[in-house]
Design an enzyme around this catalytic site. Structure first.
Site, PDB file in Angstrom:
ATOM      1  N   ARG A   1      53.101 -18.370  35.134  1.00 49.86           N
ATOM      2  CA  ARG A   1      51.674 -18.665  35.223  1.00 49.86           C
ATOM      3  C   ARG A   1      51.489 -20.180  35.195  1.00 49.86           C
ATOM      4  O   ARG A   1      51.922 -20.836  34.243  1.00 49.86           O
ATOM      5  CB  ARG A   1      50.937 -18.032  34.035  1.00 49.86           C
ATOM      6  CG  ARG A   1      49.498 -18.463  33.891  1.00 49.86           C
ATOM      7  CD  ARG A   1      48.857 -17.837  32.647  1.00 49.86           C
ATOM      8  NE  ARG A   1      47.457 -18.185  32.541  1.00 49.86           N
ATOM      9  CZ  ARG A   1      46.929 -18.919  31.545  1.00 49.86           C
ATOM     10  NH1 ARG A   1      47.696 -19.384  30.574  1.00 49.86           N
ATOM     11  NH2 ARG A   1      45.649 -19.189  31.526  1.00 49.86           N
TER      12      ARG A   1
ATOM     13  N   HIS B   1      42.179 -24.639  34.597  1.00 51.55           N
ATOM     14  CA  HIS B   1      42.679 -24.832  33.237  1.00 51.55           C
ATOM     15  C   HIS B   1      42.226 -26.224  32.790  1.00 51.55           C
ATOM     16  O   HIS B   1      43.028 -27.112  32.524  1.00 51.55           O
ATOM     17  CB  HIS B   1      44.197 -24.660  33.195  1.00 51.55           C
ATOM     18  CG  HIS B   1      44.762 -24.360  31.830  1.00 51.55           C
ATOM     19  ND1 HIS B   1      45.599 -23.287  31.584  1.00 51.55           N
ATOM     20  CD2 HIS B   1      44.632 -24.994  30.641  1.00 51.55           C
ATOM     21  CE1 HIS B   1      45.957 -23.285  30.312  1.00 51.55           C
ATOM     22  NE2 HIS B   1      45.379 -24.320  29.711  1.00 51.55           N
TER      23      HIS B   1
ATOM     24  N   GLU C   1      40.432 -19.751  29.125  1.00 55.21           N
ATOM     25  CA  GLU C   1      39.763 -20.025  27.853  1.00 55.21           C
ATOM     26  C   GLU C   1      38.431 -20.763  27.995  1.00 55.21           C
ATOM     27  O   GLU C   1      38.295 -21.908  27.538  1.00 55.21           O
ATOM     28  CB  GLU C   1      40.695 -20.822  26.926  1.00 55.21           C
ATOM     29  CG  GLU C   1      42.008 -20.124  26.618  1.00 55.21           C
ATOM     30  CD  GLU C   1      42.804 -20.810  25.507  1.00 55.21           C
ATOM     31  OE1 GLU C   1      42.403 -21.890  25.059  1.00 55.21           O
ATOM     32  OE2 GLU C   1      43.840 -20.245  25.090  1.00 55.21           O
TER      33      GLU C   1
ATOM     34  N   ASN D   1      44.943 -14.670  25.486  1.00 58.01           N
ATOM     35  CA  ASN D   1      45.689 -15.722  24.799  1.00 58.01           C
ATOM     36  C   ASN D   1      45.508 -15.514  23.310  1.00 58.01           C
ATOM     37  O   ASN D   1      44.378 -15.508  22.808  1.00 58.01           O
ATOM     38  CB  ASN D   1      45.161 -17.117  25.178  1.00 58.01           C
ATOM     39  CG  ASN D   1      45.496 -17.498  26.610  1.00 58.01           C
ATOM     40  OD1 ASN D   1      46.117 -16.724  27.340  1.00 58.01           O
ATOM     41  ND2 ASN D   1      45.074 -18.688  27.014  1.00 58.01           N
TER      42      ASN D   1
ATOM     43  N   TYR E   1      46.903 -16.708  19.462  1.00 58.28           N
ATOM     44  CA  TYR E   1      47.729 -17.584  18.636  1.00 58.28           C
ATOM     45  C   TYR E   1      47.645 -17.244  17.153  1.00 58.28           C
ATOM     46  O   TYR E   1      48.640 -17.280  16.447  1.00 58.28           O
ATOM     47  CB  TYR E   1      47.344 -19.055  18.859  1.00 58.28           C
ATOM     48  CG  TYR E   1      47.813 -19.549  20.207  1.00 58.28           C
ATOM     49  CD1 TYR E   1      49.117 -19.998  20.375  1.00 58.28           C
ATOM     50  CD2 TYR E   1      46.982 -19.510  21.323  1.00 58.28           C
ATOM     51  CE1 TYR E   1      49.584 -20.413  21.606  1.00 58.28           C
ATOM     52  CE2 TYR E   1      47.441 -19.924  22.571  1.00 58.28           C
ATOM     53  CZ  TYR E   1      48.736 -20.373  22.705  1.00 58.28           C
ATOM     54  OH  TYR E   1      49.209 -20.776  23.919  1.00 58.28           O
TER      55      TYR E   1
ATOM     56  N   GLU F   1      49.088 -16.072  27.206  1.00 59.44           N
ATOM     57  CA  GLU F   1      49.660 -17.121  26.359  1.00 59.44           C
ATOM     58  C   GLU F   1      49.898 -16.578  24.962  1.00 59.44           C
ATOM     59  O   GLU F   1      49.036 -15.920  24.389  1.00 59.44           O
ATOM     60  CB  GLU F   1      48.721 -18.333  26.196  1.00 59.44           C
ATOM     61  CG  GLU F   1      48.598 -19.213  27.392  1.00 59.44           C
ATOM     62  CD  GLU F   1      47.667 -20.404  27.146  1.00 59.44           C
ATOM     63  OE1 GLU F   1      47.547 -20.855  25.985  1.00 59.44           O
ATOM     64  OE2 GLU F   1      47.059 -20.867  28.127  1.00 59.44           O
TER      65      GLU F   1
HETATM   66  C1  FCB Z   1      45.627 -22.916  24.564  1.00 63.65           C
HETATM   67  C2  FCB Z   1      45.625 -23.599  25.906  1.00 63.65           C
HETATM   68  C3  FCB Z   1      46.961 -24.105  26.347  1.00 63.65           C
HETATM   69  C4  FCB Z   1      47.758 -24.674  25.199  1.00 63.65           C
HETATM   70  C5  FCB Z   1      47.770 -23.728  24.029  1.00 63.65           C
HETATM   71  C6  FCB Z   1      48.578 -24.203  22.852  1.00 63.65           C
HETATM   72  O1  FCB Z   1      44.367 -23.012  24.002  1.00 63.65           O
HETATM   73  O2  FCB Z   1      45.142 -22.715  26.890  1.00 63.65           O
HETATM   74  O3  FCB Z   1      46.743 -25.020  27.374  1.00 63.65           O
HETATM   75  O4  FCB Z   1      47.323 -25.923  24.884  1.00 63.65           O
HETATM   76  O5  FCB Z   1      46.475 -23.460  23.609  1.00 63.65           O
END
Ligand code: FCB
Length: 465
Positions: A94, A138, A183, A305, A307, A371
């Site tokens: 991607r 992006h 995002e 995405n 985290y 992500e």
């Molecule tokens: C996300 C972004 C990506 C990267 C990660 C750690 O928010 O989409 O570009 O910076 O975090």
């Protein structure tokens, strides 16, 4: 209260567990990057300036005064980078297209050299048997568009759809999967509300206008791509499970983080509670008749995405968190769980929870992790980066994704952020998310232990005890 479906004890146990797990046949394993974070070549072949060029050159905005001028020099090294991916057995990649390479002014004349670059990249990927997944936006908005109001201006949504059609016109015959935006929460609330990302504006009302125009841009682009024949179109959202003891606080932050994007895209409406709470910042007059039909047009794939999860609690006198306008009285709390170098809590079970929640509240849309990954303080020593914490992080999250699949989530693939260390936005080059280490002085790439471990995961289509 938690928004989870109430995971079974079995699922929860498995998330943190060991043992061999195999993913469904055809599950797609890959890596992800973004144009401004890796390409460099900021002034080459007709590329125009983007809001991130401007922002990163503004003193005090990016740690160390770093910019994306050179980054990983991927623009010149893409062949080697693709070969490196092939060597790691990566099945999908991607990447994002830099709008200012395609239309240096954000509208009007198309720069063929920009399109040529992405065509070369896509052909190289195909030559190595790697499936390209394209993100159209992006975050590197052409500066000229920001000068005319950026995402607070409805016209930017229209320009985005035109740009999407231009890119599809060149790459549509060889790229099967398209995501419009990455995002939009960051673009709007970090970029226009909190001012910590480009363009650095600090007006909550502007953030809401940006939300709507980003979503409208998504919808208009989907229509363009469909009309041109695209088969797999989606959007990528950064989502987080929100938990806490106060249901009202949880709903408030869940609305601002998740539902404000999920509901319009997947249900064709803004959540009523979010609209009401935001009235002190905006009258929502930028929403016109028919917009939500455009925004809510069916998509084929939702990019997730993930985290870290978020925990909130009521706290009298707490000031609003600038990234969540109107969040006075709500504190964002962290426990003593492990944190990454970004300070983000490590909680794989949050991914299971999130995927199952999507499956429950927004059924019928296939999911892909676009992500997931972590920054740690990696050290290159004797030609090796022993990043065992990243291995553990990914192993835990792969298991969490597997648990969600077992419990019914329609998850099609997993793209690790990131292929290689890169420009981490306001954090500059200080934070390393890569599977591959980048020595910026020499531009040498060194696969970390996690990259070699990931190669095995891909080869086996699963994780091992
Ligand atoms: C996300 C972004 C990506 C990267 C990660 C750690 O928010 O989409 O570009 O910076 O975090």
């Amino acid at each position: 209260m938690t928004l989870s479906m109430g995971m079974s004890a079995g699922v929860a146990a498995e998330t943190g567990g060991t043992g061999d797990l195999t993913f469904p046949q055809g599950f797609l394993w890959g890596t992800a990057t973004a144009s401004y974070q890796i390409e460099g070549a900021a002034n080459e072949d007709g590329r125009g300036p983007s809001i991130w060029d401007t922002f990163s050159r503004t003193p005090g905005k990016v740690v160390g005064g770093h910019t994306g001028d050179v980054a990983c020099d991927h623009y010149h090294r893409y062949r080697d980078d693709v070969a490196m991916m092939a060597d790691l057995g990566v099945q999908a990649y991607r990447f994002s297209i830099a709008w200012p390479r395609i239309q240096p002014d954000g509208s009007g004349p198309v720069n063929p050299r920009g399109l040529d670059f992405y065509e070369r990249l896509v052909d190289e990927l195909h030559g190595c048997g790697i499936t390209p997944i394209v993100t159209l936006y992006h975050w590197d908005l052409p500066q000229s568009l920001e000068d005319r109001g950026g995402w607070t201006n409805r016209e930017t949504a229209e320009r985005f759809a035109e740009y999407a059609a231009v890119v599809y016109g060149r790459l549509g015959d060889r790229v099967g999967t398209w995501t419009t935006l990455n995002e939009p929460w960051c673009s709007s609330f970090l970029g226009y509300g909190a001012g910590v990302h480009a363009p650095g504006r600090t007006n909550p009302g502007d953030a809401y206008a940006a939300v709507h125009h980003l979503l409208l841009g998504h919808g208009l682009a989907v229509a363009e791509l469909r009309a041109a024949g695209a088969r797999q179109v989606g959007i990528t959202l950064n989502l987080a499970p929100i938990s806490g003891s106060d249901p009202e606080a949880v709903a408030h932050i869940d609305g601002l983080q998740n539902r404000i994007f999920l509901d319009p895209v997947l249900r064709g409406e803004y959540p009523a509670d979010v609209v009401e709470r935001a009235r002190r910042f905006t009258d929502w007059s930028f929403v016109r008749d028919g917009d939500l039909d455009i925004i809510g047009a069916p998509i084929d794939l939702l990019g997730v995405n993930y985290y870290s999860p978020t925990t909130v609690e009521l706290r009298a006198g707490q000031q609003a968190n600038p990234v969540h306008p109107g969040s006075e009285g709500i504190a964002f709390v962290q426990g003593d769980e492990e944190k990454t170098a970004m300070g983000w809590s490590v909680k794989p079970s949050g991914l299971t929870e999130l995927l199952l929640r999507l499956n429950r509240d927004y059924p019928g849309t296939p999911l892909i992790i676009t992500e997931n990954g972590a920054a740690f303080d990696d050290v290159l020593a004797d030609g090796r980066v022993a990043d065992e914490r990243r291995v553990a992080f990914l192993d835990g999250h792969f298991r969490a994704a597997h648990a969600a699949i077992e419990a019914g989530a329609d998850l099609r693939g997993y793209l690790v952020w990131s292929l290689m260390d890169n420009f981490e936005w306001a954090e500059g080059y200080a934070k390393r998310f890569g599977l591959v280490y980048v020595d910026y002085a020499s531009q040498r790439r060194v696969p970390k232990d996690s990259a070699l471990w990931y190669r095995e995961v891909i080869r086996r289509n699963g994780v091992q005890a």
